[in-house]
Design an enzyme around this catalytic site. Structure first.
Site, PDB file in Angstrom:
ATOM      1  N   ASP A  44       0.831  -1.204   0.000  1.00 39.47           N
ATOM      2  CA  ASP A  44       0.000   0.000   0.000  1.00 39.47           C
ATOM      3  C   ASP A  44       0.868   1.257   0.000  1.00 39.47           C
ATOM      4  O   ASP A  44       2.103   1.161   0.033  1.00 39.47           O
ATOM      5  CB  ASP A  44      -0.901  -0.056   1.250  1.00 39.47           C
ATOM      6  CG  ASP A  44      -2.302   0.464   0.974  1.00 39.47           C
ATOM      7  OD1 ASP A  44      -2.446   1.298   0.066  1.00 39.47           O
ATOM      8  OD2 ASP A  44      -3.243   0.065   1.691  1.00 39.47           O
ATOM      9  N   ASP A  58     -10.212   3.567  -3.068  1.00 42.00           N
ATOM     10  CA  ASP A  58     -10.942   2.346  -2.712  1.00 42.00           C
ATOM     11  C   ASP A  58     -12.349   2.299  -3.319  1.00 42.00           C
ATOM     12  O   ASP A  58     -13.062   3.298  -3.334  1.00 42.00           O
ATOM     13  CB  ASP A  58     -11.077   2.231  -1.186  1.00 42.00           C
ATOM     14  CG  ASP A  58      -9.730   1.964  -0.531  1.00 42.00           C
ATOM     15  OD1 ASP A  58      -8.699   2.015  -1.233  1.00 42.00           O
ATOM     16  OD2 ASP A  58      -9.717   1.702   0.680  1.00 42.00           O
TER      17      ASP A  58
HETATM   18  C1  GLA Z   1      -6.028   1.215   1.644  1.00 44.58           C
HETATM   19  C2  GLA Z   1      -6.152   0.262   0.463  1.00 44.58           C
HETATM   20  C3  GLA Z   1      -7.221  -0.753   0.771  1.00 44.58           C
HETATM   21  C4  GLA Z   1      -6.882  -1.517   2.033  1.00 44.58           C
HETATM   22  C5  GLA Z   1      -6.659  -0.544   3.188  1.00 44.58           C
HETATM   23  C6  GLA Z   1      -6.094  -1.236   4.409  1.00 44.58           C
HETATM   24  O1  GLA Z   1      -7.173   1.980   1.810  1.00 44.58           O
HETATM   25  O2  GLA Z   1      -6.447   0.972  -0.699  1.00 44.58           O
HETATM   26  O3  GLA Z   1      -7.383  -1.646  -0.326  1.00 44.58           O
HETATM   27  O4  GLA Z   1      -5.730  -2.289   1.797  1.00 44.58           O
HETATM   28  O5  GLA Z   1      -5.760   0.485   2.834  1.00 44.58           O
HETATM   29  O6  GLA Z   1      -5.856  -0.350   5.457  1.00 44.58           O
END
Ligand code: GLA
Length: 459
Positions: free
Chosen positions: A154, A210
């Site tokens: 990430d 997301d």
């Molecule tokens: C980010 C990523 C998600 C997930 C969260 C976990 O938002 O984009 O897909 O992995 O972190 O904290």
């Protein structure tokens, strides 16, 4: 050793050396988009533990998902509680994973599946657990020693400077390669600017913020539509984020409604009206069964990874039927590895700048037609309607021919397609033939209604 064999050896070494450094990522995995399950949308940080992950892995098998091609079980954020002070090795949460990650990985491997884990290129993950910055080598070795097959890295608490981001991902890529284990590397930087260099760094790269409700799903679609298809291919894919599933969405609004209703006794009080409108806003973003299916069709035509995020113990029969549709999966997993593009698009261009800050605008009233070339000369098509009213979308002969040309530019070059081409049409959701046609007119439901077809040119 003779002079000529020494020269040959030197030439071979130089060739290998230049290949390794020019080609970047050469880890041999991700020849097709990854298919699997990821814990984030399902468990977040609350239910992530060995018992749940092994139970889920067994369900991937018992629900027939493994048979349909889903073979990664990916553990997302919240599995670690920091590093060992002396060895600096990441420490799995001892309450959640009392025996560590390896036995969980062994269990998943015994079922015939692969296991994924999560880290961050910054010092912390998005949920404030330890990230890999400065510890890439030791983390890659740790993951390899546990038998990890897939790493999502990430970008929280990390620089958004493109050069720095590419350099940091390069460090983890090299650390993974140096382990000698084949590990699928999934970049998660939530932005389209990774796409042009993505395949030199990893096997997939997240293109959007997301996706967890309908507006964010539309946003991800509009970002891919922004000419990203050209960057996808065997070994490296645009990752449009996880599959959401029917009934999933912003749960906070409902939670707020319930919590606040404890303090509100009169249904006519201004507070109730305020909360009711809040609920309406919240409920409007819950993913409907049609939107869930549309996501699956589009993600398949994008050649995006297909990572299920829904709670498997309560998956609806509709979503299970959707996720196991062999005809649609075959489009996603087509061996040629092309990615779809639009031939008709009445939607506004994505506001990539706003998206970078996670803003999700309302879904506009527009429609699109997507095409994707398949290895056997067929063409996959998705018709999708984002407008709040049912719409009929037409693709006349010129439009179909344009689709064929666009999808199969190389093959059609020099051929006169304008003499009238007929197509045999298979509906990939009804599984029924729709006969031989020279044009198409498709009735689409409102708010994300779609249809998906496989077309075979007849002449
Ligand atoms: C980010 C990523 C998600 C997930 C969260 C976990 O938002 O984009 O897909 O992995 O972190 O904290």
């Amino acid at each position: 050793m003779s002079k000529s064999s020494a020269l040959f050896g030197l030439a071979a070494f130089c060739l290998l050396f230049s290949f390794a450094f020019v080609a970047g990522l050469q880890n041999g995995v991700g020849q097709l988009p990854a298919m699997g399950y990821n814990t984030w949308n399902d468990l977040r940080c609350h239910g992530i533990n060995a018992a749940n992950v092994t139970k889920i892995a067994s369900m991937v098998q018992s629900l027939g998902l493994q048979k349909a091609g889903y073979n990664y079980v990916n553990i997302d954020d919240c599995w670690n509680v920091g590093r060992d002070n002396f060895t600096h090795v990441l420490l799995p949460d001892p309450k959640a994973f009392p025996e560590g990650i390896k036995p969980v990985a062994d269990f998943i491997h015994q079922l015939g599946m692969k296991v994924g884990i999560y880290t961050d290129r910054g010092p912390l993950t998005c949920a404030l657990r330890a990230g890999s910055m400065g510890f890439e080598t030791i983390d890659a070795q740790t993951f390899a020693s546990w038998g990890v097959d897939y790493l999502k890295e990430d970008s929280c608490w990390a620089s958004i400077n493109h050069t720095v981001a590419f350099q940091q991902y390069g460090v983890m890529r090299d650390a993974l390669n140096a382990t000698g284990r084949e590990i699928y590397f999934s970049l998660c930087g939530w932005a389209p600017w990774y796409a042009p260099v993505g395949s030199s760094l990893g096997n997939s790269w997240r293109t959007s913020p997301d996706v967890n409700h309908w507006p964010s799903m539309y946003q991800s679609i509009s970002i891919i539509e922004n000419n990203l298809s050209q960057y996808a291919g065997p070994g490296g894919w645009n990752d449009a984020d996880m599959l959401v599933g029917s009934g999933q969405g912003e749960k906070h609004s409902l939670f707020l409604l319930c919590a606040a209703s404890l303090f509100t006794h009169s249904s006519f009080s201004p507070a109730f009206l305020f909360l009711f409108s809040f609920y309406k806003i919240g409920s409007a973003v819950f993913v409907t069964p049609d939107q869930s299916r549309t996501q699956f069709s589009l993600w398949s035509i994008f050649s995006s990874p297909l990572l299920i995020g829904t709670t498997l113990s309560s998956i609806t029969p509709w979503d299970l039927t959707t996720y196991t549709n062999k005809d649609v999966i075959a489009i996603n997993q087509d061996p040629m590895g092309k990615a779809g593009m639009t031939i008709v698009n009445t939607c506004p261009k994505a506001d990539v700048h706003a998206a970078a800050f996670g803003a999700t605008a309302p879904v506009p009233a527009c429609y699109q037609i997507w095409v994707k070339e398949l290895f056997n000369g067929d063409m996959a098509m998705v018709f999708v309607n984002f407008s709040p009213i049912a719409t009929k979308v037409t693709c006349d002969q010129a439009c179909l021919v344009k689709g064929l040309h666009k999808a199969m530019a190389a093959r059609m070059k020099g051929k006169n397609a304008n003499g009238g081409i007929k197509f045999h049409v298979l509906n990939l959701w009804s599984h029924k033939s729709e006969g031989v046609v020279a044009d198409m007119s498709v009735a689409l439901g409102p708010n994300g209604g779609s249809e998906m077809y496989r077309l075979r040119p007849m002449n």
